[in-house]
Design a protein around this motif. Sequence first.
Motif, PDB file in Angstrom:
ATOM      1  N   ARG A  40       0.533  -1.291   0.150  1.00 30.16           N
ATOM      2  CA  ARG A  40      -0.115   0.003  -0.106  1.00 30.16           C
ATOM      3  C   ARG A  40       0.951   1.155   0.019  1.00 30.16           C
ATOM      4  N   GLN A  41       1.966   1.200   0.603  1.00 34.78           N
ATOM      5  CA  GLN A  41       2.905   2.332   0.829  1.00 34.78           C
ATOM      6  C   GLN A  41       3.591   2.671  -0.571  1.00 34.78           C
ATOM      7  N   HIS A  42       3.930   1.521  -1.098  1.00 31.76           N
ATOM      8  CA  HIS A  42       4.647   1.587  -2.602  1.00 31.76           C
ATOM      9  C   HIS A  42       3.633   2.348  -3.612  1.00 31.76           C
ATOM     10  N   GLN A  43       2.080   1.887  -3.444  1.00 27.29           N
ATOM     11  CA  GLN A  43       1.370   2.200  -4.538  1.00 27.29           C
ATOM     12  C   GLN A  43       0.888   3.892  -4.226  1.00 27.29           C
ATOM     13  N   ARG A  44       1.066   4.136  -2.836  1.00 24.87           N
ATOM     14  CA  ARG A  44       0.568   5.742  -2.167  1.00 24.87           C
ATOM     15  C   ARG A  44       1.612   6.614  -2.940  1.00 24.87           C
ATOM     16  N   ILE A  45       2.778   5.980  -2.952  1.00 21.94           N
ATOM     17  CA  ILE A  45       4.083   7.079  -3.272  1.00 21.94           C
ATOM     18  C   ILE A  45       3.956   7.174  -4.784  1.00 21.94           C
ATOM     19  N   VAL A  46       3.466   5.999  -5.675  1.00 25.71           N
ATOM     20  CA  VAL A  46       3.637   6.080  -7.059  1.00 25.71           C
ATOM     21  C   VAL A  46       2.289   6.833  -7.374  1.00 25.71           C
ATOM     22  N   THR A  47       1.260   6.840  -6.777  1.00 24.00           N
ATOM     23  CA  THR A  47       0.166   7.521  -7.106  1.00 24.00           C
ATOM     24  C   THR A  47       0.358   9.034  -6.952  1.00 24.00           C
ATOM     25  N   GLN A  48       0.835   9.415  -5.776  1.00 24.18           N
ATOM     26  CA  GLN A  48       1.194  10.623  -5.401  1.00 24.18           C
ATOM     27  C   GLN A  48       2.258  11.102  -6.413  1.00 24.18           C
ATOM     28  N   LEU A  49       3.256  10.569  -6.772  1.00 23.24           N
ATOM     29  CA  LEU A  49       4.176  11.297  -7.834  1.00 23.24           C
ATOM     30  C   LEU A  49       3.663  11.280  -9.246  1.00 23.24           C
ATOM     31  N   PHE A 159      25.579   6.823 -16.004  1.00 21.80           N
ATOM     32  CA  PHE A 159      24.929   7.718 -15.167  1.00 21.80           C
ATOM     33  C   PHE A 159      26.103   8.327 -14.359  1.00 21.80           C
ATOM     34  N   GLY A 160      25.861   9.697 -13.937  1.00 19.32           N
ATOM     35  CA  GLY A 160      26.813  10.220 -13.141  1.00 19.32           C
ATOM     36  C   GLY A 160      26.499   9.686 -11.420  1.00 19.32           C
ATOM     37  N   THR A 161      27.308  10.305 -10.386  1.00 12.25           N
ATOM     38  CA  THR A 161      27.059  10.100  -9.009  1.00 12.25           C
ATOM     39  C   THR A 161      25.580  10.618  -8.679  1.00 12.25           C
ATOM     40  N   PRO A 162      24.678   9.817  -8.107  1.00 13.49           N
ATOM     41  CA  PRO A 162      23.630   9.922  -7.808  1.00 13.49           C
ATOM     42  C   PRO A 162      23.300  11.211  -6.936  1.00 13.49           C
ATOM     43  N   TYR A 163      22.342  12.069  -7.241  1.00 13.18           N
ATOM     44  CA  TYR A 163      22.021  13.328  -6.249  1.00 13.18           C
ATOM     45  C   TYR A 163      20.901  12.374  -5.355  1.00 13.18           C
ATOM     46  N   ILE A 164      21.192  12.683  -3.969  1.00  9.65           N
ATOM     47  CA  ILE A 164      20.329  12.143  -3.162  1.00  9.65           C
ATOM     48  C   ILE A 164      19.333  13.139  -2.375  1.00  9.65           C
ATOM     49  N   TYR A 165      18.110  13.000  -2.555  1.00 10.45           N
ATOM     50  CA  TYR A 165      16.942  13.863  -1.722  1.00 10.45           C
ATOM     51  C   TYR A 165      16.512  13.269  -0.616  1.00 10.45           C
ATOM     52  N   LYS A 166      16.429  13.978   0.448  1.00 10.20           N
ATOM     53  CA  LYS A 166      15.913  13.448   1.706  1.00 10.20           C
ATOM     54  C   LYS A 166      14.342  14.226   1.707  1.00 10.20           C
ATOM     55  N   GLU A 167      13.655  13.764   2.847  1.00 13.52           N
ATOM     56  CA  GLU A 167      12.368  14.053   3.022  1.00 13.52           C
ATOM     57  C   GLU A 167      12.116  15.633   3.212  1.00 13.52           C
ATOM     58  N   GLU A 180       9.348  20.401  -9.887  1.00 13.96           N
ATOM     59  CA  GLU A 180      10.078  20.477  -8.762  1.00 13.96           C
ATOM     60  C   GLU A 180       8.900  20.001  -7.620  1.00 13.96           C
ATOM     61  N   ILE A 181       9.360  19.264  -6.585  1.00 18.28           N
ATOM     62  CA  ILE A 181       8.394  18.914  -5.728  1.00 18.28           C
ATOM     63  C   ILE A 181       9.248  18.778  -4.234  1.00 18.28           C
ATOM     64  N   VAL A 182       8.593  19.128  -3.102  1.00 18.00           N
ATOM     65  CA  VAL A 182       8.969  18.888  -1.987  1.00 18.00           C
ATOM     66  C   VAL A 182       8.976  17.375  -1.710  1.00 18.00           C
ATOM     67  N   MET A 183       9.807  16.857  -1.106  1.00 16.92           N
ATOM     68  CA  MET A 183       9.978  15.361  -1.106  1.00 16.92           C
ATOM     69  C   MET A 183       8.925  14.689   0.040  1.00 16.92           C
ATOM     70  N   SER A 184       8.594  15.796   0.852  1.00 12.00           N
ATOM     71  CA  SER A 184       7.663  15.263   2.000  1.00 12.00           C
ATOM     72  C   SER A 184       6.328  14.896   1.444  1.00 12.00           C
ATOM     73  N   VAL A 185       6.133  15.561   0.310  1.00 13.32           N
ATOM     74  CA  VAL A 185       4.689  15.174  -0.383  1.00 13.32           C
ATOM     75  C   VAL A 185       4.723  13.970  -0.925  1.00 13.32           C
ATOM     76  N   ILE A 186       5.662  13.352  -1.360  1.00 19.83           N
ATOM     77  CA  ILE A 186       5.769  11.997  -1.915  1.00 19.83           C
ATOM     78  C   ILE A 186       5.531  11.126  -0.768  1.00 19.83           C
ATOM     79  N   PHE A 187       6.190  11.474   0.573  1.00 25.02           N
ATOM     80  CA  PHE A 187       6.219  10.450   1.405  1.00 25.02           C
ATOM     81  C   PHE A 187       5.031  10.546   2.528  1.00 25.02           C
ATOM     82  N   SER A 188       4.538  11.585   2.197  1.00 26.32           N
ATOM     83  CA  SER A 188       3.160  11.944   3.287  1.00 26.32           C
ATOM     84  C   SER A 188       2.171  10.674   3.134  1.00 26.32           C
TER      85      SER A 188
END
Length: 188
Positions: A40-49, A159-167, A180-188
């Motif tokens: 469910r968490q996986h699907q919520r993230i996919v739907t939000q994004l 691929f270059g060195t990955p950029y890491i985004y936190k919440e 652009e998106i605030v990462m916390s929106v994806i993880f809410s």
Amino acid sequence: MSINQPHSKRVTYADYLTWSDEPRYEIIDGIPYVQAAPSRQHQRIVTQLTGELYPILKERPCEGYVAPFDVRLSAADDEQEYHVVQPDISVICDERKLDSRGCKGAPDLIVEVLSPSTWQRDRIEKLNQYQKYGVKEYLLIYPNEKIMEQYILGENGMFGTPYIYKEEDIFSSDLFPDFEIVMSVIFS
């Protein structure tokens, strides 16, 4: 046939087309892998994004698809296609790659949300295939850690060195600079 074990014969997309729709499979380098149902968490993230991405794509000649959606990475004939994946989100900006079965060739953007059963494949095998076949931007989302890695294909085809985004970070797409998106929106 044990579907998660190496086989003496590599399977192709032509073989895959003869299988039933359930369970779902991916083929990586000729080896089939069963796709477990996402959490469910996986699907919520996919739907939000997907919801956040939709307005950006609507203004471009690009189309976004969520799994299940077949992506035949090498764009070879069915009998010679050994790489069939079903990314969580695929964005294709070249309509010539789209056909009635899905995408034939590398999407421009791929998003994978990691799960316990797929994290190694997504993180190693698929990352290598996406780089090899020219996916321009690859996003790997770690739901439990609440981070995302962004891989951007360089002019050297790597691929270059990955950029890491936190919440608490704001993600900005390399492919779609106005996305652009605030990462916390994806993880809410």
